[in-house]
Enzyme design. Structure first.
Site: not given
Length: 845
Positions: A328, A597, A661, A686, A690
């Site tokens: 607006d 709106d 992998n 792993n 991480d």
């Protein structure tokens, strides 16, 4: 839960008696006791589980359960140490994921609460603003236009009350409500005219209401399973899900291949099963949900520091992808400090009578108030004590006018005063009032003169409202829309809303960021063009609401790229414009703050409102601004792009590493007489990887990536994985060759050597992949640098420690580390070269 019985048929006094309350509401002590009894007033929130239960549910991942079961079998067979190590690693991995995600979610919940709707509640005899969830049966709430109804309530008092009940009934038109008892049992919301229901919104009027039912006992609570306010997944959510499934499918086939190969080569069955499952756990992107949540949450916290509250996390991606912002004019391009500057008749001459009529209309109007009404009342203090109100036809966005019916003891006739959009008021007028007070026909010449006055005011940057009236007989006690005909046109009240100095710079910044601005306003084209000229804003095409009404959907689709000003448009036309832009493939944002709106905000890809806006607008919005400023939106756009880039960064790295992998594991299974890594080594690798990736959400992003909309691209990720994955495998195979041929490694040495090399290449490649340009030109965030290098150092040191021995890691000759340094350097250099070629020739444009 069954459907609630009607509130309407029970007398109000009985409700007050049964709920042990009064028209003045509860005391704070009563309310707190009832809150413990009834629980929070939140019908659409999922019933949360205790954190301990949520944590334990993380272990229900089928892969984790199978892994724990297989390791338990190995413990029964005598390998207790491996079982304990597996349990510890799995617990640490799940805990890492859980703590990060819960912390991020708590931060987002706190931000959402900061912009949650508030209700005006009577407690201890005083009106107080409280969050919806704090309301209890027996409370008394005050309602006004723009409010969301906070619970299922019986009306105590009402005045010109109209409520949008589309959420429950599907009926788009507001329903009129009245206080008072109704006889009999009434089942449907549209028949319960003395009740208002949770989640509906007040379109106009005022009321006080008794809270009868809260939370899951409300009508919307009974329908919650059907009415969960969950949008269809957007491109970002769909893309993340597709990537996860892609990796899962590849992992399944690889694990099956490795398991079958090991069985065919007569390797120990239990050990082969454990290795295959550990491999699946290691290759599965189980960290992806956490990284996405944490990265988006960190982006949301940075947005909050800029004054932008994200209610929905994926909206941050949508903000970064946004290429068109519809807004607006008022408060965005202008200061929203509206003041009345003059009051003129149809000829443009000063008219005190126009001011008097406008003042009476604004003073007695109880529907949807606007800043223009406040400006009229602030301009002068007129004595209206002799007047009293009989009825009102509230403002709506199709008629664009409001009428009040008044009477005074000084005259036998009653007066209907109409105020609204000048073109609509003129259309319904047949006469005009002369300076002498006499009436004259509003013929074509006079009508054209009035229109010329209105156009000239607009060209000078002034807003105007048309004022008209009609005298009716004493038998006229109510007002209807049909009364707004044969009006006497009085003139215009004229307002000034100066342009906002910062708007020009903000729009230039958005344009430089690749975001186009389209203005959707109810104002005239003359006023809008004047504001744009004052701010030196370039404009091209313009469409009015009337012209828009005459265009078919296909015609609008063709014209809309060349139009950036839409003037005198209704709420439904705003929604139509947004949907047309989306049909053209644009990612559209909409900034609005009013009751009118809400539908457009909900239709946009990125719905934006402001903290000072109507509750219904804020409820529909994805983002809430603490201040209405395009500069803040531009900063939010940049932050959204930064967040998307960091999520993509993790996925590009994880996809290429995991794909590589897979090749490496498949190859090793074919020619090795032993497992390339022990199951516990796969899990440890792993876990450490991480940890290294926890720094990704903090990372910096290239300026070039922030200069254009950032959209999720599944095609980019798949191509990147297919091109960069084999590069990772190439160096894995090189490591295999060196370990077997140059170092004559036995099984333990081979497993340790690949463990260290695999961890080092996976953790360090982020420094190359994190930027599309040369990696040495931009520095990563210190958190990412510290975690990545720290994890690699830990992987190198572990074989030399007693802890490493628990995992079957052994010491390697010093010469291997010289090879490792050369191999990692060569790997990063090759990835840099392949990456540049990829973005030049392979990446989607």
């Amino acid at each position: 839960m069954g459907r609630p019985t009607s509130l309407a048929g029970v007398p109000l006094d009985r409700w007050l008696r049964d709920l042990e309350t009064s028209r003045e509401g509860l005391t704070e002590a009563q309310a707190q006791a009832r809150l413990k009894r009834y629980g929070p007033n939140d019908a659409l929130a999922r019933k949360g589980q205790p954190l301990a239960v949520q944590f334990l549910l993380r272990f229900l991942n089928p892969l984790v359960l199978i892994l724990l079961f297989a390791s338990a079998l190995s413990a029964v067979a005598g390998d207790t140490a491996s079982f304990l190590i597996v349990v510890v690693i799995v617990t640490l991995s799940v805990s890492l994921d859980f703590v990060q995600e819960v912390h991020a979610q708590n931060a987002i919940d706190a931000l959402r609460r900061s912009v949650a709707p508030m209700a005006l509640v009577l407690r201890d005899g005083r009106a107080r603003e409280l969050h919806f969830e704090e309301l209890v049966p027996g409370d008394v709430v005050k309602l006004a236009a723009g409010d969301i109804v906070p619970a299922d309530c019986r009306l105590i008092k009402s005045r010109d009350l109209f409520v949008n009940q589309a959420l429950l009934t599907g009926e788009p038109y507001p329903a009129e409500k009245h206080a008072g008892d109704l006889a009999g049992e009434i089942a449907e919301p549209d028949e319960e005219t003395n009740c208002v229901f949770m989640g509906t919104s007040v379109v106009s009027g005022t009321a006080s209401a008794l809270v009868c039912r809260t939370g899951w006992a409300t009508r919307i609570g009974a329908l919650a399973s059907e009415l969960v306010h969950r949008r269809p997944p957007d491109a970002f959510e769909i893309g993340v899900r597709k990537f996860g499934f892609l990796i899962l499918r590849l992992t399944f086939f690889l694990v099956l291949f490795v398991l079958v190969t090991n069985v065919l080569f007569h390797r120990p069955l239990l050990e082969s099963i454990m290795f295959s499952i550990a491999l699946a756990v290691g290759l599965t992107p189980e960290l992806l949900p956490m990284v996405v949540t944490v990265t988006l949450a960190r982006g949301a916290l940075r947005l909050a520091n800029l004054g932008v509250i994200a209610k929905r996390l994926p909206a941050i991606h949508d903000l970064g992808a946004m290429d068109t912002l519809c807004t607006d004019k008022t408060g965005t391009l202008t200061e929203a400090k509206i003041r009345l500057v003059s009051h003129v008749d149809a000829e443009g001459a000063d008219s005190p009578e126009v001011l008097r009529l406008a003042y009476l209309n604004s003073a007695f109007e109880t529907g949807l108030r606007s800043p223009l009404d406040d400006a009229v009342l602030a301009y002068a203090k007129l004595d209206i004590g002799a007047w009293s109100k009989l009825d009102e036809v509230p403002f709506d966005f199709e008629r664009r006018r409001v009428s009040v019916l008044l009477e005074t003891k000084e005259a036998p006739e009653r007066l209907l005063i109409v105020k609204g959009a000048p073109e609509d008021v003129l259309k319904h007028s047949t006469h005009r009032e002369l300076v002498s007070g006499e009436l004259a026909p509003l013929d074509e010449r006079a009508r054209q003169r009035a229109e010329d006055v209105f156009v000239k005011l607009g060209e000078e940057g002034y807003r105007a409202l048309g004022i008209a009236f009609r005298k009716v007989g004493p038998e006229h006690c109510t007002a209807t829309v049909s009364d707004e005909d044969d009006l006497i046109f009085a003139g215009f009240v004229v307002f000034l809303d100066p342009p906002k100095e910062s708007a020009s710079k903000a729009i230039a910044q958005l344009a430089a960021s690749g975001v186009a601005i389209k203005i959707l306003t109810g104002d005239s084209e003359q006023v809008t063009r004047h504001v744009c000229r004052e701010l030196d804003l370039p404009t091209k095409g313009l469409l009015t609401g009337e012209e828009l009404r005459q265009l078919s959907d296909e015609a609008l689709l063709a014209r809309i790229p060349d139009v950036d000003l839409f003037c005198r448009v209704t709420p439904l036309q705003k929604q139509r414009i947004l949907m047309t832009l989306k049909r053209r493939g644009a990612v559209v944002g909409f900034l609005g703050d009013g009751v009118n709106d809400a539908s457009a905000i909900h239709a946009a890809d990125v719905g934006i409102s402001v903290d000072s806006g109507a509750d219904v607008a804020k409820a529909a919005a994805d983002l809430v601004l603490m201040q209405r400023d395009l500069t803040v939106i531009n900063e939010g756009v940049i932050e959204g792009r930064r967040t998307v880039e960091n999520v993509t960064k993790y996925i590009l790295m994880g996809s290429s590493s995991n794909f590589g992998n897979m090749f490496s594991m498949a190859g090793a299974a074919l020619f090795l007489l032993f497992l390339p890594m022990l199951p516990v080594q796969v899990l440890l690798n792993n876990l450490l990887y991480d940890i290294s990736e926890m720094g990704v959400p903090f990372d910096r992003v290239d300026a070039s990536a922030l200069s254009h909309p950032a959209q999720w691209s599944t095609v980019l990720i798949e191509r990147f994985m297919l091109v960069l994955g084999p590069v990772s495998s190439l160096f894995d195979f090189l490591t295999f060759f060196v370990l077997l041929q140059l170092f004559a490694a036995d099984a333990a040495q081979f497993q340790t050597g690949w463990f260290v090399e695999s961890l080092a290449t996976q953790a360090l490649v982020v420094f190359v992949i994190r930027t599309r340009g040369p990696f040495w030109r931009t520095s990563p965030h210190p958190v990412l640098t510290t975690l990545s290098i720290g994890v690699v150092a830990a992987g190198i040191i572990l074989p030399w420690t007693p802890v490493g021995a628990w995992f079957g890691l052994v010491r390697l000759p010093f010469s291997f580390y010289l090879f490792l340094a050369a191999a990692v350097a060569g790997y990063l250099a090759l990835v840099e070269v392949v990456k540049r070629l990829f973005y030049r020739y392979v990446a989607p444009r």
